[in-house]
Design an enzyme around this catalytic site. Structure first.
Site, PDB file in Angstrom:
ATOM      1  N   ASP A  44     -45.229 -32.137 -50.325  1.00  0.00           N
ATOM      2  CA  ASP A  44     -45.772 -33.409 -49.840  1.00  0.00           C
ATOM      3  C   ASP A  44     -46.652 -33.196 -48.611  1.00  0.00           C
ATOM      4  O   ASP A  44     -47.759 -33.750 -48.525  1.00  0.00           O
ATOM      5  CB  ASP A  44     -44.639 -34.377 -49.482  1.00  0.00           C
ATOM      6  CG  ASP A  44     -43.924 -34.916 -50.707  1.00  0.00           C
ATOM      7  OD1 ASP A  44     -43.949 -34.256 -51.751  1.00  0.00           O
ATOM      8  OD2 ASP A  44     -43.336 -36.013 -50.605  1.00  0.00           O
ATOM      9  N   ARG A 123     -34.520 -39.464 -35.650  1.00  0.00           N
ATOM     10  CA  ARG A 123     -35.845 -40.084 -35.752  1.00  0.00           C
ATOM     11  C   ARG A 123     -36.346 -40.552 -34.391  1.00  0.00           C
ATOM     12  O   ARG A 123     -37.540 -40.457 -34.075  1.00  0.00           O
ATOM     13  CB  ARG A 123     -35.811 -41.255 -36.732  1.00  0.00           C
ATOM     14  CG  ARG A 123     -35.564 -40.837 -38.171  1.00  0.00           C
ATOM     15  CD  ARG A 123     -36.625 -39.890 -38.703  1.00  0.00           C
ATOM     16  NE  ARG A 123     -36.336 -39.456 -40.059  1.00  0.00           N
ATOM     17  CZ  ARG A 123     -35.893 -38.257 -40.392  1.00  0.00           C
ATOM     18  NH1 ARG A 123     -35.705 -37.350 -39.459  1.00  0.00           N
ATOM     19  NH2 ARG A 123     -35.662 -37.948 -41.654  1.00  0.00           N
ATOM     20  N   ASP A 152     -36.463 -44.703 -43.104  1.00  0.00           N
ATOM     21  CA  ASP A 152     -37.274 -43.908 -42.194  1.00  0.00           C
ATOM     22  C   ASP A 152     -38.657 -44.489 -41.951  1.00  0.00           C
ATOM     23  O   ASP A 152     -39.220 -44.313 -40.865  1.00  0.00           O
ATOM     24  CB  ASP A 152     -37.392 -42.475 -42.711  1.00  0.00           C
ATOM     25  CG  ASP A 152     -36.183 -41.641 -42.333  1.00  0.00           C
ATOM     26  OD1 ASP A 152     -35.405 -42.088 -41.466  1.00  0.00           O
ATOM     27  OD2 ASP A 152     -36.001 -40.548 -42.903  1.00  0.00           O
ATOM     28  N   SER A 208     -31.373 -34.753 -52.217  1.00  0.00           N
ATOM     29  CA  SER A 208     -32.262 -34.311 -51.145  1.00  0.00           C
ATOM     30  C   SER A 208     -31.467 -34.224 -49.846  1.00  0.00           C
ATOM     31  O   SER A 208     -30.447 -34.897 -49.680  1.00  0.00           O
ATOM     32  CB  SER A 208     -33.445 -35.269 -50.972  1.00  0.00           C
ATOM     33  OG  SER A 208     -32.990 -36.552 -50.584  1.00  0.00           O
TER      34      SER A 208
END
Length: 445
Positions: A44, A123, A152, A208
């Site tokens: 990505d 984050r 996110d 993931s």
């Protein structure tokens, strides 16, 4: 920008300008912009970076060093991004993530289902750290790789909005143009191959993973089905209980002001403490949790989480709180803890209400000093002792069921008669008014 706007008209203009700057952009609007792409070196990252260059943007890569346990060498990200022809900056945020993890432990801020939300706290650290470096490098746009289905995207963009209101944001996986061009990983790999960049789609993964010093989050793919066992996860930081040693390991943690300052007698910084606790807790199978959490966007999500170090330190600290907090302080602390956990999850760590709650927790935690010794065995912690707690309100004489001098100097059992009689007044009043229901119908037709 807001401080410079003094009149109502200029303030409205400033707000309007900030709204334009902060809103997510489309692919075709990035020509001539300097875009800082949050990269991991994966398919990505390389696809978005290369495509933005093709669109006429100046592109740089930025990666946070969060002491990720699934990265052997964080500088490998630079190597993976090099074929894209961009400079990649690795920003050292190891101490930052350790400091915030310590703050979360002090607040006992577990989220939905009682797990440590290590991705949410990371984050806040990541966006703050990368934005500062992006500004130093002259970037005007932050590009993140979050999908349009999860949390996110909210965290990346809200933190950008509150920390740097004039910074623009590009979310490639919400951009219809890019989604049409790259509907799947095969199309991304084919595109990179046309540019001479090696790319493999690879075998489909069963889930993931997102990792940092504080913990790992596993989700998506097979884990989306509630009939799939959490045990498909192969732990990275910890282990399943049956794989832990068949012997008890004892560990002692010392706290001051709600922070771990020593482990097994050795003074530690937050980073050293998390690393040591991760190793100790991990080899003993601590810190695995399965949660069906409530996402920011309103949907349910299932995840399997690892946080052995936070679980070990958090559990030990909770025992100190039990001996230093009175009933009402404990009730208030529990409320503040839930509030802070929700704020971090929602991408609101820097909000004034979060800071106010953390300041209140600081007050309560200022008495959290003591030494806790626990025994660890196959995923379970057992308290051995709590000592050196000068602010403890646990008085053994008061708690004892045996008569002693305390009967004259402190808790006199005879004095309880009056207290019981006072309680009787309310009990009788409720009963006579018909407010008491002795039995409930558990099963109804």
């Amino acid at each position: 920008l807001f401080r410079a706007a003094t009149s109502p008209a200029s303030r409205r203009a400033a707000i309007s300008a900030t709204a334009r700057f902060s809103s997510s952009l489309g692919f075709s609007q990035l020509k001539g912009e300097t875009v800082g792409v949050c990269v991991s070196g994966g398919l990505d990252s390389r696809t978005v970076t290369s495509r933005l260059k093709d669109a006429g943007a100046t592109v740089m890569g930025f990666c946070a060093d969060l002491d990720q346990p699934d990265e052997e060498d964080i500088n490998d990200v630079k190597v993976k991004m090099a074929p894209c022809g961009v400079d990649t900056f690795i920003v050292d945020l190891k101490d930052d993530i350790a400091d915030m993890a310590f703050e979360v432990i002090k607040a006992q801020a577990r989220y939905d289902g009682g797990y440590w939300n290590t991705t949410g706290l990371a984050r806040a650290v990541t966006v703050r750290g990368l934005l500062d470096e992006m500004q130093r490098q002259g970037c005007t746009v932050l590009s993140h790789g979050a999908t349009g289905r999860g949390n996110d995207q909210i965290r990346f963009e809200r933190y950008t909005n509150v920390l740097h209101p004039t910074f623009k944001v590009y979310a490639p996986w919400r951009d219809p143009e890019l989604l049409k061009e790259f509907p799947g990983r095969k199309q991304m790999a084919d595109y990179l191959m046309t540019k001479g960049i090696e790319a493999e789609v690879g075998a489909k993964k069963r889930y993931s993973t997102d990792a940092n010093l504080a913990g790992l989050s596993h989700e998506a793919e097979d884990l989306e089905y509630l009939t799939t066992s959490s045990r498909i996860v192969a732990p990275t930081m910890t282990c399943w209980p049956e794989d832990a040693p068949d012997k008890v390991e004892q560990v002692t943690v010392e706290f001051k002001d709600g922070f771990a300052v020593k482990i097994n007698g050795k003074s530690v910084t937050p980073l050293e403490a998390l690393r040591a606790a991760n190793e100790i807790g991990g080899r003993n199978g601590l810190g695995i949790a399965n949660a069906m959490e409530n996402r920011v966007i309103g949907t349910k999500s299932r995840g399997v989480y690892e946080a052995p170090g936070m679980e070990l330190l958090g559990y030990c600290l909770s025992q100190v709180y039990q001996v230093v907090l009175d009933k009402r302080s404990s009730d208030l602390f529990a409320h503040l803890s839930r509030f802070v956990a929700g704020q971090i999850y929602d991408g609101r760590y820097f909000d004034p209400s979060t800071r106010a709650a953390l300041n209140a927790i600081d007050t309560l935690a200022s008495r959290a000093e003591g030494k806790v010794t626990v025994s660890l065995y196959k995923g379970t912690s057992f308290i051995d002792s709590i000592s050196d707690a000068p602010n403890s309100i646990y008085v053994e004489e008061f708690a004892s069921m045996e008569a002693d001098e305390c009967d004259q100097d402190g808790l006199n059992p005879s004095s309880a008669q009056g207290f019981v009689e006072i309680q009787r007044c309310e009990a009788v009043a409720l009963s006579k008014a018909g407010h008491i229901q002795a039995r409930r119908n558990i099963v109804t037709d």
